[in-house]
Design a protein around this motif. Structure first.
Motif, mmCIF file in Angstrom:
data_model
loop_
_atom_site.group_PDB
_atom_site.id
_atom_site.type_symbol
_atom_site.label_atom_id
_atom_site.label_comp_id
_atom_site.label_asym_id
_atom_site.label_seq_id
_atom_site.Cartn_x
_atom_site.Cartn_y
_atom_site.Cartn_z
ATOM 1 N N ARG A 55 49.243 4.128 40.937
ATOM 2 C CA ARG A 55 48.469 4.197 42.172
ATOM 3 C C ARG A 55 49.186 3.513 43.318
ATOM 4 O O ARG A 55 49.109 3.934 44.455
ATOM 5 C CB ARG A 55 47.112 3.537 41.958
ATOM 6 N N ASP A 56 49.920 2.457 43.032
ATOM 7 C CA ASP A 56 50.598 1.692 44.070
ATOM 8 C C ASP A 56 51.960 2.268 44.440
ATOM 9 O O ASP A 56 52.604 1.784 45.352
ATOM 10 C CB ASP A 56 50.783 0.232 43.628
ATOM 11 N N TYR A 57 52.396 3.297 43.741
ATOM 12 C CA TYR A 57 53.708 3.875 44.023
ATOM 13 C C TYR A 57 53.712 4.518 45.405
ATOM 14 O O TYR A 57 52.871 5.316 45.755
ATOM 15 C CB TYR A 57 54.083 4.923 42.969
ATOM 16 N N ARG A 58 54.679 4.147 46.209
ATOM 17 C CA ARG A 58 54.885 4.761 47.515
ATOM 18 C C ARG A 58 56.368 5.066 47.635
ATOM 19 O O ARG A 58 57.198 4.169 47.435
ATOM 20 C CB ARG A 58 54.450 3.818 48.632
ATOM 21 N N PRO A 59 56.705 6.321 47.983
ATOM 22 C CA PRO A 59 58.135 6.620 48.121
ATOM 23 C C PRO A 59 58.737 5.850 49.290
ATOM 24 O O PRO A 59 58.042 5.515 50.244
ATOM 25 C CB PRO A 59 58.168 8.125 48.387
ATOM 26 N N LEU A 60 60.009 5.550 49.182
ATOM 27 C CA LEU A 60 60.707 4.883 50.275
ATOM 28 C C LEU A 60 60.967 5.895 51.373
ATOM 29 O O LEU A 60 61.483 6.962 51.130
ATOM 30 C CB LEU A 60 62.028 4.301 49.777
ATOM 31 N N GLY A 61 60.593 5.591 52.577
ATOM 32 C CA GLY A 61 60.822 6.500 53.694
ATOM 33 C C GLY A 61 59.665 7.465 53.889
ATOM 34 O O GLY A 61 58.606 7.329 53.298
ATOM 35 N N VAL A 62 59.895 8.443 54.745
ATOM 36 C CA VAL A 62 58.841 9.399 55.102
ATOM 37 C C VAL A 62 58.598 10.403 53.993
ATOM 38 O O VAL A 62 59.472 10.690 53.192
ATOM 39 C CB VAL A 62 59.193 10.127 56.417
ATOM 40 N N SER A 63 57.375 10.911 53.978
ATOM 41 C CA SER A 63 57.038 11.980 53.042
ATOM 42 C C SER A 63 55.911 12.787 53.664
ATOM 43 O O SER A 63 55.352 12.422 54.695
ATOM 44 C CB SER A 63 56.630 11.416 51.680
ATOM 45 N N GLY A 64 55.572 13.881 53.016
ATOM 46 C CA GLY A 64 54.503 14.732 53.507
ATOM 47 C C GLY A 64 55.023 15.970 54.205
ATOM 48 O O GLY A 64 56.224 16.124 54.431
ATOM 49 N N LEU A 65 54.105 16.848 54.554
ATOM 50 C CA LEU A 65 54.470 18.148 55.103
ATOM 51 C C LEU A 65 54.612 18.152 56.628
ATOM 52 O O LEU A 65 54.513 19.188 57.257
ATOM 53 C CB LEU A 65 53.438 19.199 54.664
ATOM 54 N N GLY A 66 54.882 17.002 57.206
ATOM 55 C CA GLY A 66 55.057 16.908 58.655
ATOM 56 C C GLY A 66 56.520 17.001 59.047
ATOM 57 O O GLY A 66 57.360 17.505 58.309
ATOM 58 N N GLY A 67 56.819 16.471 60.208
ATOM 59 C CA GLY A 67 58.194 16.464 60.700
ATOM 60 C C GLY A 67 58.764 17.867 60.832
ATOM 61 O O GLY A 67 58.078 18.802 61.241
ATOM 62 N N TRP A 68 60.033 17.991 60.482
ATOM 63 C CA TRP A 68 60.707 19.285 60.575
ATOM 64 C C TRP A 68 60.119 20.312 59.616
ATOM 65 O O TRP A 68 60.311 21.523 59.800
ATOM 66 C CB TRP A 68 62.204 19.119 60.322
ATOM 67 N N TRP B 36 69.369 24.628 57.866
ATOM 68 C CA TRP B 36 68.304 24.305 56.918
ATOM 69 C C TRP B 36 68.772 24.043 55.494
ATOM 70 O O TRP B 36 68.133 23.263 54.780
ATOM 71 C CB TRP B 36 67.226 25.386 56.942
ATOM 72 N N ILE B 37 69.847 24.649 55.055
ATOM 73 C CA ILE B 37 70.314 24.353 53.689
ATOM 74 C C ILE B 37 70.729 22.884 53.574
ATOM 75 O O ILE B 37 70.269 22.185 52.661
ATOM 76 C CB ILE B 37 71.414 25.341 53.237
ATOM 77 N N PRO B 38 71.540 22.357 54.491
ATOM 78 C CA PRO B 38 71.844 20.915 54.405
ATOM 79 C C PRO B 38 70.587 20.038 54.544
ATOM 80 O O PRO B 38 70.489 18.991 53.905
ATOM 81 C CB PRO B 38 72.809 20.670 55.572
ATOM 82 N N TYR B 39 69.642 20.483 55.369
ATOM 83 C CA TYR B 39 68.398 19.718 55.515
ATOM 84 C C TYR B 39 67.688 19.593 54.174
ATOM 85 O O TYR B 39 67.248 18.499 53.798
ATOM 86 C CB TYR B 39 67.480 20.394 56.545
ATOM 87 N N PHE B 40 67.577 20.695 53.432
ATOM 88 C CA PHE B 40 66.876 20.634 52.149
ATOM 89 C C PHE B 40 67.675 19.880 51.092
ATOM 90 O O PHE B 40 67.108 19.402 50.122
ATOM 91 C CB PHE B 40 66.506 22.042 51.663
ATOM 92 N N ILE B 41 68.957 19.731 51.288
ATOM 93 C CA ILE B 41 69.782 18.968 50.349
ATOM 94 C C ILE B 41 69.710 17.469 50.654
ATOM 95 O O ILE B 41 69.614 16.648 49.745
ATOM 96 C CB ILE B 41 71.249 19.457 50.388
ATOM 97 N N LYS B 42 69.716 17.092 51.934
ATOM 98 C CA LYS B 42 69.873 15.685 52.312
ATOM 99 C C LYS B 42 68.615 14.982 52.813
ATOM 100 O O LYS B 42 68.583 13.764 52.856
ATOM 101 C CB LYS B 42 70.947 15.576 53.393
ATOM 102 N N SER B 43 67.584 15.710 53.181
ATOM 103 C CA SER B 43 66.426 15.103 53.824
ATOM 104 C C SER B 43 65.655 14.150 52.910
ATOM 105 O O SER B 43 65.278 14.489 51.794
ATOM 106 C CB SER B 43 65.474 16.198 54.305
ATOM 107 N N VAL B 44 65.392 12.960 53.434
ATOM 108 C CA VAL B 44 64.579 11.975 52.714
ATOM 109 C C VAL B 44 63.147 12.506 52.588
ATOM 110 O O VAL B 44 62.518 12.383 51.535
ATOM 111 C CB VAL B 44 64.614 10.612 53.446
ATOM 112 N N ARG B 45 62.614 13.075 53.662
ATOM 113 C CA ARG B 45 61.246 13.626 53.617
ATOM 114 C C ARG B 45 61.140 14.688 52.521
ATOM 115 O O ARG B 45 60.188 14.700 51.749
ATOM 116 C CB ARG B 45 60.851 14.229 54.972
#
Length: 168
Positions: free
Chosen positions: A10-23, A152-161
């Motif tokens: 329950r306390d697990y939170r990923p480091l950095g941004v997550s979710g379906l927002g941003g780019w 977009w291919i590099p984005y899906f490879i490198k993006s933290v989100r």
């Protein structure tokens, strides 16, 4: 003493941004636009080519518009568009269910779009009537597809989100 496993999860939170927002908002819009455009293209352009009159006009050896590649090209376009529509729908499903496979699906999505666009263009260049009708729009579409892949291919490879969002 360590907290129970349920509490640790329950306390697990990923480091950095997550979710379906941003780019990823642009990706969502692109997926829905792709589905809409595929449906419209199938209804307005591809299915009418399979009416008896149009099919005969393009594939009958007695027709002035005949070319042996018309049949295979039309069938290729129909099969590709139907399969890509189904693939796009599955990709949207994986997107909203935050499936870990989504980054790979998006890389396939962009790559296949580019490769099929090039194949389709090269096939159509073999048909004189189609070549005469080419106004440069196919090359512009291929160029846009190359640019889309380059972004977009590099984005899906490198993006933290992306890494933090698609984990299921």
């Amino acid at each position: 003493m360590e907290p129970p496993i349920e509490e640790q999860k329950r306390d697990y939170r990923p480091l950095g941004v997550s979710g379906l927002g941003g780019w990823l908002i642009l990706i969502q819009l692109g997926l829905f636009l792709t589905i809409i455009l595929l449906v419209v293209q199938l209804i307005q352009q591809i299915l009418p080519m399979f009416t008896t009159e149009t099919w005969e006009l393009l594939t009958s050896k007695q027709s002035d518009y005949y070319h042996p590649l018309w049949g295979p090209v039309l069938i290729f376009e129909m099969v590709y568009n139907v399969l890509f529509l189904l693939f796009s729908l599955y990709t949207v499903f994986a997107f909203y269910n935050k499936k870990a496979i989504l980054p790979r699906l998006m890389i396939i999505f962009y790559s296949v779009s580019l490769v099929v666009g090039i194949i389709d263009y090269l096939l159509l260049l073999q048909i004189p009537m189609a070549r005469d009708l080419e106004d440069g729009s196919s090359m512009r579409e291929i160029a846009k597809s190359v640019l889309t892949c380059a972004i977009w291919i590099p984005y899906f490879i490198k993006s933290v989100r992306v890494h933090n969002t698609f984990v299921k």
